[in-house]
Design a protein around this motif. Sequence first.
Motif, mmCIF file in Angstrom:
data_model
loop_
_atom_site.group_PDB
_atom_site.id
_atom_site.type_symbol
_atom_site.label_atom_id
_atom_site.label_comp_id
_atom_site.label_asym_id
_atom_site.label_seq_id
_atom_site.Cartn_x
_atom_site.Cartn_y
_atom_site.Cartn_z
ATOM 1 N N UNK A 3 0.877 -1.178 0.000
ATOM 2 C CA UNK A 3 0.000 0.000 0.000
ATOM 3 C C UNK A 3 0.911 1.225 0.000
ATOM 4 N N UNK A 4 1.550 1.509 -1.150
ATOM 5 C CA UNK A 4 2.586 2.547 -1.173
ATOM 6 C C UNK A 4 2.085 3.950 -0.882
ATOM 7 N N UNK A 5 0.806 4.232 -1.092
ATOM 8 C CA UNK A 5 0.245 5.483 -0.598
ATOM 9 C C UNK A 5 0.124 5.349 0.921
ATOM 10 N N UNK A 6 0.921 6.111 1.633
ATOM 11 C CA UNK A 6 1.012 5.945 3.085
ATOM 12 C C UNK A 6 -0.126 6.682 3.795
ATOM 13 N N UNK A 63 -6.614 3.980 -4.790
ATOM 14 C CA UNK A 63 -6.002 4.475 -6.016
ATOM 15 C C UNK A 63 -6.919 5.418 -6.789
ATOM 16 N N UNK A 64 -8.208 5.123 -6.824
ATOM 17 C CA UNK A 64 -9.141 5.983 -7.554
ATOM 18 C C UNK A 64 -9.213 7.366 -6.927
ATOM 19 N N UNK A 65 -9.238 7.437 -5.610
ATOM 20 C CA UNK A 65 -9.292 8.733 -4.942
ATOM 21 C C UNK A 65 -8.009 9.517 -5.176
ATOM 22 N N UNK A 66 -6.877 8.847 -5.133
ATOM 23 C CA UNK A 66 -5.602 9.514 -5.429
ATOM 24 C C UNK A 66 -5.636 10.116 -6.827
ATOM 25 N N UNK A 67 -6.084 9.317 -7.778
ATOM 26 C CA UNK A 67 -6.142 9.806 -9.165
ATOM 27 C C UNK A 67 -7.053 11.020 -9.300
ATOM 28 N N UNK A 68 -8.233 10.967 -8.688
ATOM 29 C CA UNK A 68 -9.181 12.068 -8.806
ATOM 30 C C UNK A 68 -8.637 13.347 -8.175
ATOM 31 N N UNK A 120 8.212 7.945 0.397
ATOM 32 C CA UNK A 120 8.641 7.242 -0.803
ATOM 33 C C UNK A 120 8.220 7.897 -2.104
ATOM 34 N N UNK A 121 7.564 9.039 -2.034
ATOM 35 C CA UNK A 121 7.280 9.831 -3.226
ATOM 36 C C UNK A 121 6.115 9.352 -4.071
ATOM 37 N N UNK A 122 5.246 8.507 -3.530
ATOM 38 C CA UNK A 122 4.238 7.871 -4.376
ATOM 39 C C UNK A 122 3.245 8.862 -4.968
ATOM 40 N N UNK A 140 -3.513 -3.977 5.354
ATOM 41 C CA UNK A 140 -2.303 -4.042 4.543
ATOM 42 C C UNK A 140 -1.071 -3.736 5.393
ATOM 43 N N UNK A 141 -1.157 -2.716 6.238
ATOM 44 C CA UNK A 141 -0.023 -2.316 7.093
ATOM 45 C C UNK A 141 0.395 -3.474 7.991
ATOM 46 N N UNK A 142 -0.565 -3.998 8.730
ATOM 47 C CA UNK A 142 -0.228 -5.062 9.670
ATOM 48 C C UNK A 142 0.087 -6.370 8.942
#
Length: 247
Positions: free
Chosen positions: A14-17, A22-27, A48-50, A194-196
């Motif tokens: 889950x590289x977006x920390x 992903x859809x929300x990031x894109x929007x 990490x610059x995602x 995902x984190x755990x």
Amino acid sequence: MNREQISRIAHADHPIAAPVDDDAVRRLLERGVPHDRDARALDLGCGGGEWLLRALAAHPRLRAEGVDNSEAALAHARTRARACGVDDRLTLHHENAGDFTAPSPFDLVLSVGASHAHGGLLPTLAAARAHLAPGGHVLVGDGFWEREPTPEAVEMLGGLSDLPTTLDEVVAAGWTPVQGHISTRGELDAYEWSWTGSLAAWALDHPADPDGAQALEAATLHRAQWLRTYRDSFGFVCLLLRRTAER
């Protein structure tokens, strides 16, 4: 195993920390990055610059800079940028986000899940304002109390406000929301699983590693804190903002 190592492993899937899909990031990036001209973006506390990598991949006229005090995170960002073919448009700075200065302003300033670097949401916005071009956008992401928290949750996560109060404070500080995203229960739970899970799986896959037991202990503790202390009260919001007045 230090906190940086734990975070790197925990975010492997889950590289977006942050609890944002992903859809929300894109929007959010689609709305925040200018499409019709060359543009510049800055991430204060980029890890990490995602966020920047995805913005660069989607907008070929964008150039970006990231600031973080973790050299390991920046090294990961450089590797990912080369793999994505955007390294020629990305500049990374190893320093505290609060100390960063730039010779010219940015069209988009980001700080998602990194308000601790500035001492809270409003100080983060003040720092972003100093780097923002006229008419530009700031994209911030931070926690809020979705329901009344327990004293244990407040002790763990700090002095957050509810969502209406958070928005009132942002507006009073001179900002106007033009878009936003409130993380769903599915996004919040997916992030925590995902984190755990990534951290626990790494520990199980490396039984001979001296850090394995510590990684498994960290995953177990985090899962218990999430389920027992803050899952029922914590929320997360991303806000795309413009200055209410150019001052």
